[in-house]
Write a protein that holds these residues in place. Structure first.
Motif, PDB file in Angstrom:
ATOM      1  N   UNK A  69       0.833  -1.206   0.000  1.00 22.21           N
ATOM      2  CA  UNK A  69       0.000   0.000   0.000  1.00 22.21           C
ATOM      3  C   UNK A  69       0.868   1.256   0.000  1.00 22.21           C
ATOM      4  N   UNK A  70       2.101   1.128   0.486  1.00 22.36           N
ATOM      5  CA  UNK A  70       3.021   2.267   0.533  1.00 22.36           C
ATOM      6  C   UNK A  70       3.917   2.301  -0.700  1.00 22.36           C
ATOM      7  N   UNK A  71       4.450   1.150  -1.089  1.00 23.80           N
ATOM      8  CA  UNK A  71       5.305   1.088  -2.281  1.00 23.80           C
ATOM      9  C   UNK A  71       5.317  -0.327  -2.831  1.00 23.80           C
ATOM     10  N   UNK A  72       5.462  -0.428  -4.139  1.00 25.71           N
ATOM     11  CA  UNK A  72       5.555  -1.727  -4.800  1.00 25.71           C
ATOM     12  C   UNK A  72       6.859  -1.800  -5.580  1.00 25.71           C
ATOM     13  N   UNK A  73       7.258  -3.020  -5.928  1.00 22.09           N
ATOM     14  CA  UNK A  73       8.436  -3.215  -6.777  1.00 22.09           C
ATOM     15  C   UNK A  73       8.116  -4.293  -7.798  1.00 22.09           C
ATOM     16  N   UNK A  74       8.528  -4.077  -9.051  1.00 26.98           N
ATOM     17  CA  UNK A  74       8.278  -5.085 -10.074  1.00 26.98           C
ATOM     18  C   UNK A  74       9.524  -5.938 -10.307  1.00 26.98           C
ATOM     19  N   UNK A  78      11.905  -1.787 -10.401  1.00 28.32           N
ATOM     20  CA  UNK A  78      11.367  -0.428 -10.361  1.00 28.32           C
ATOM     21  C   UNK A  78      10.400  -0.301  -9.187  1.00 28.32           C
ATOM     22  N   UNK A  79      10.699   0.662  -8.318  1.00 30.86           N
ATOM     23  CA  UNK A  79       9.882   0.906  -7.126  1.00 30.86           C
ATOM     24  C   UNK A  79       8.919   2.053  -7.409  1.00 30.86           C
ATOM     25  N   UNK A  80       7.654   1.841  -7.087  1.00 28.03           N
ATOM     26  CA  UNK A  80       6.650   2.893  -7.214  1.00 28.03           C
ATOM     27  C   UNK A  80       6.172   3.287  -5.820  1.00 28.03           C
ATOM     28  N   UNK A  81       6.374   4.561  -5.458  1.00 22.45           N
ATOM     29  CA  UNK A  81       5.911   5.072  -4.166  1.00 22.45           C
ATOM     30  C   UNK A  81       4.446   5.469  -4.297  1.00 22.45           C
TER      31      UNK A  81
END
Length: 230
Positions: A69-74, A78-81
């Motif tokens: 819910x705070x950040x994802x990584x593929x 690549x990290x998405x905030x």
């Protein structure tokens, strides 16, 4: 018969020695294997992305976030905030069990007004008329107007944030980079219905604040946009 039996015995010994050697080497790699990540701590803005690089050797690495819910990584790192908070990105070697972690603090997403205010915060360092030419560079070695654009964007969104390119004037927002005619870079301070107010470096060899550029001018020369919030 004795010769044949001896030959089979020698073959068995050779196969056993090869198997043992491979087992020892595999266990050695397993126990000595080190997994590394290019950052142990990061601060990001919600809505931005950054790239993590993992050095893993020979084995498959699985990546995951402790709070999606705070950040994802593929799978590409690549990290998405996504929203404000704290999260840890974990890389784990599926064979050796080795791990590497990056602790990330995500700050609240900025409004258009806040982005504009942060850019104007650079005005003391980069006042109107300050000399700025291709000889002036950023930390990556870019020069001139492009260098000033990078400095301004990273001041707002953070170092190393990734960009996404598009050509839609409707999607332009404060903080975006507009590349005009593939020869000049500006940073958007404010978006109007049919124009943008910008700040730029190497405009007549200096820093210039507040120029207004119409959408007709942009379309006449050709342009593309790079945003760090996507």
């Amino acid at each position: 018969m004795r010769k044949r039996g001896l030959a089979w015995l020698l073959l068995a010994v050779m196969l056993l020695s090869v198997f043992c050697e491979r087992s020892i080497n595999a266990e050695g790699r397993k126990s000595n294997h080190v997994l590394t990540m290019n950052a142990k701590k990061l601060t990001m803005r919600a809505g931005c992305r950054t790239q993590l690089y993992i050095t893993s050797g020979y084995y498959e690495v699985k990546l995951h976030s402790t709070n999606t819910e705070i950040a994802t990584i593929n799978r590409q790192g690549i990290v998405k905030a996504k929203k404000a908070g704290k999260v840890t990105i974990v890389a784990k070697d599926s064979y050796s069990g080795a791990q590497a972690k990056c602790k990330i603090t995500v700050k609240k997403k900025l409004t258009q007004k806040q982005i504009r205010q942060k850019i104007y915060g650079l005005k003391d360092t980069f006042p109107e008329g300050k000399r700025w030419t291709n000889a002036n560079t950023d930390q990556y070695g870019n020069g001139g107007c492009y260098a000033f654009m990078v400095i301004a964007q990273e001041h707002v969104f953070g170092t190393g944030t990734l960009t996404k390119q598009h050509t839609s004037f409707k999607k332009v927002r404060a903080g975006d980079h507009i590349r005009i005619g593939n020869y000049h870079s500006v940073v958007v301070l404010k978006k109007k219905t049919n124009s943008v107010i910008v700040v730029e470096g190497n405009y007549n060899s200096s820093i210039h604040w507040g120029r207004e550029i119409t959408v007709q001018e942009l379309r006449g020369t050709g342009f593309y946009v790079e945003t760090r919030v996507w």
